[in-house]
Design an enzyme around this catalytic site. Structure first.
Site, PDB file in Angstrom:
ATOM      1  CD  GLU A  87      -2.057  -2.756   4.182  1.00 51.06           C
ATOM      2  OE1 GLU A  87      -3.263  -2.809   3.862  1.00 51.06           O
ATOM      3  OE2 GLU A  87      -1.372  -3.756   4.451  1.00 51.06           O
ATOM      4  NE  ARG A 119     -20.058   0.378   1.117  1.00 51.74           N
ATOM      5  CZ  ARG A 119     -18.944   0.439   0.383  1.00 51.74           C
ATOM      6  NH1 ARG A 119     -19.013   0.547  -0.924  1.00 51.74           N
ATOM      7  NH2 ARG A 119     -17.755   0.378   0.951  1.00 51.74           N
TER       8      ARG A 119
HETATM    9  P1  AMP Z   1     -11.228   2.169   7.073  1.00 55.38           P
HETATM   10  O1  AMP Z   1     -10.769   3.567   6.744  1.00 55.38           O
HETATM   11  O2  AMP Z   1     -10.142   1.152   6.924  1.00 55.38           O
HETATM   12  O3  AMP Z   1     -11.905   2.101   8.433  1.00 55.38           O
HETATM   13  O4  AMP Z   1     -12.302   1.774   5.985  1.00 55.38           O
HETATM   14  C1  AMP Z   1     -13.597   2.226   6.100  1.00 55.38           C
HETATM   15  C2  AMP Z   1     -14.185   2.599   4.783  1.00 55.38           C
HETATM   16  O5  AMP Z   1     -13.883   1.661   3.761  1.00 55.38           O
HETATM   17  C3  AMP Z   1     -15.695   2.637   4.897  1.00 55.38           C
HETATM   18  O6  AMP Z   1     -16.163   3.794   4.202  1.00 55.38           O
HETATM   19  C4  AMP Z   1     -16.170   1.354   4.256  1.00 55.38           C
HETATM   20  O7  AMP Z   1     -17.267   1.606   3.414  1.00 55.38           O
HETATM   21  C5  AMP Z   1     -14.996   0.822   3.485  1.00 55.38           C
HETATM   22  N1  AMP Z   1     -14.594  -0.545   3.864  1.00 55.38           N
HETATM   23  C6  AMP Z   1     -13.423  -0.901   4.436  1.00 55.38           C
HETATM   24  N2  AMP Z   1     -13.332  -2.217   4.612  1.00 55.38           N
HETATM   25  C7  AMP Z   1     -14.507  -2.725   4.157  1.00 55.38           C
HETATM   26  C8  AMP Z   1     -15.045  -4.059   4.089  1.00 55.38           C
HETATM   27  N3  AMP Z   1     -14.357  -5.140   4.506  1.00 55.38           N
HETATM   28  N4  AMP Z   1     -16.288  -4.206   3.576  1.00 55.38           N
HETATM   29  C9  AMP Z   1     -16.997  -3.137   3.144  1.00 55.38           C
HETATM   30  N5  AMP Z   1     -16.538  -1.863   3.187  1.00 55.38           N
HETATM   31  C10 AMP Z   1     -15.309  -1.657   3.687  1.00 55.38           C
END
Ligand code: AMP
Length: 175
Positions: free
Chosen positions: A99, A62
């Site tokens: 996690e 995305r």
């Molecule tokens: P993080 O590494 O935990 O910051 O997760 C970020 C990545 O996971 C991004 O590329 C987002 O597209 C996806 N992502 C994580 N949580 C969500 C969420 N609640 N809704 C949509 N996409 C998410």
């Protein structure tokens, strides 16, 4: 929520996707609206318009949608950061912890030069692990990491604390 309330109305909450307990921020309604997309791209460029950005790096999948638009709006190049095994040329690889288990991102080893100023773009900042991994790759390329831009920041997950202070910009922040 803080930020542009009209833009926020184009983001759909999907409970328990892709697994129980996750509230997924679905950006597909935003993609359907040319006006909302223009607002989002303008918002992502925000503080980075006069920051001398030379390339935008975005994270599959995305992130590519917004990152390519931001690169075009800023008049600079685009760097795809991809899941393992997708890039056809010599690639740098960065493994990072989730996690449960690990994940991995890759970038072409010739994607940037030492004088490039890089903006990393993604749709959502959650725990910050993905953005931090992308940042590691940019640093390993030898380029200058200038900042980050996200459409949505899930502030309650404190992702920005894993990234360099003062470098994170988000349009919509959920606390
Ligand atoms: P993080 O590494 O935990 O910051 O997760 C970020 C990545 O996971 C991004 O590329 C987002 O597209 C996806 N992502 C994580 N949580 C969500 C969420 N609640 N809704 C949509 N996409 C998410």
């Amino acid at each position: 929520m803080s930020g542009n309330h009209e833009l926020a109305s184009y983001i759909r909450d999907i409970p328990d996707f892709p697994k129980p307990g996750i509230l997924f921020k679905d950006i597909t309604p935003l993609l359907q609206s040319a006006d909302a997309m223009a607002t989002a791209v303008e918002g992502l460029c925000g503080p980075w318009r006069d920051a001398g950005i030379t390339r935008v790096a975005a994270i599959e999948a995305r992130g590519f949608i917004f990152g390519a638009c931001v690169a075009s709006a800023l008049g600079c190049g685009f760097i795809p950061i991809r899941k393992p095994g997708k890039l056809p040329w010599d690639a740098l690889r960065h493994e990072y912890s989730l996690e449960y288990g690990t994940d991995c991102l890759e970038v072409h080893s010739d994607a940037a030069r030492s004088d490039d100023r890089i903006l990393i773009v993604d749709d959502v900042l959650a725990t910050g692990g993905t953005a931090a991994a992308a940042a590691q790759l940019v640093v390993r390329l030898g380029a200058q990491l200038t900042g980050f831009a996200f459409v949505v920041e899930l502030g309650f997950l404190s992702g920005r604390e894993r990234l360099e202070p003062g470098t994170v910009h988000s349009i919509l922040k959920y606390d």
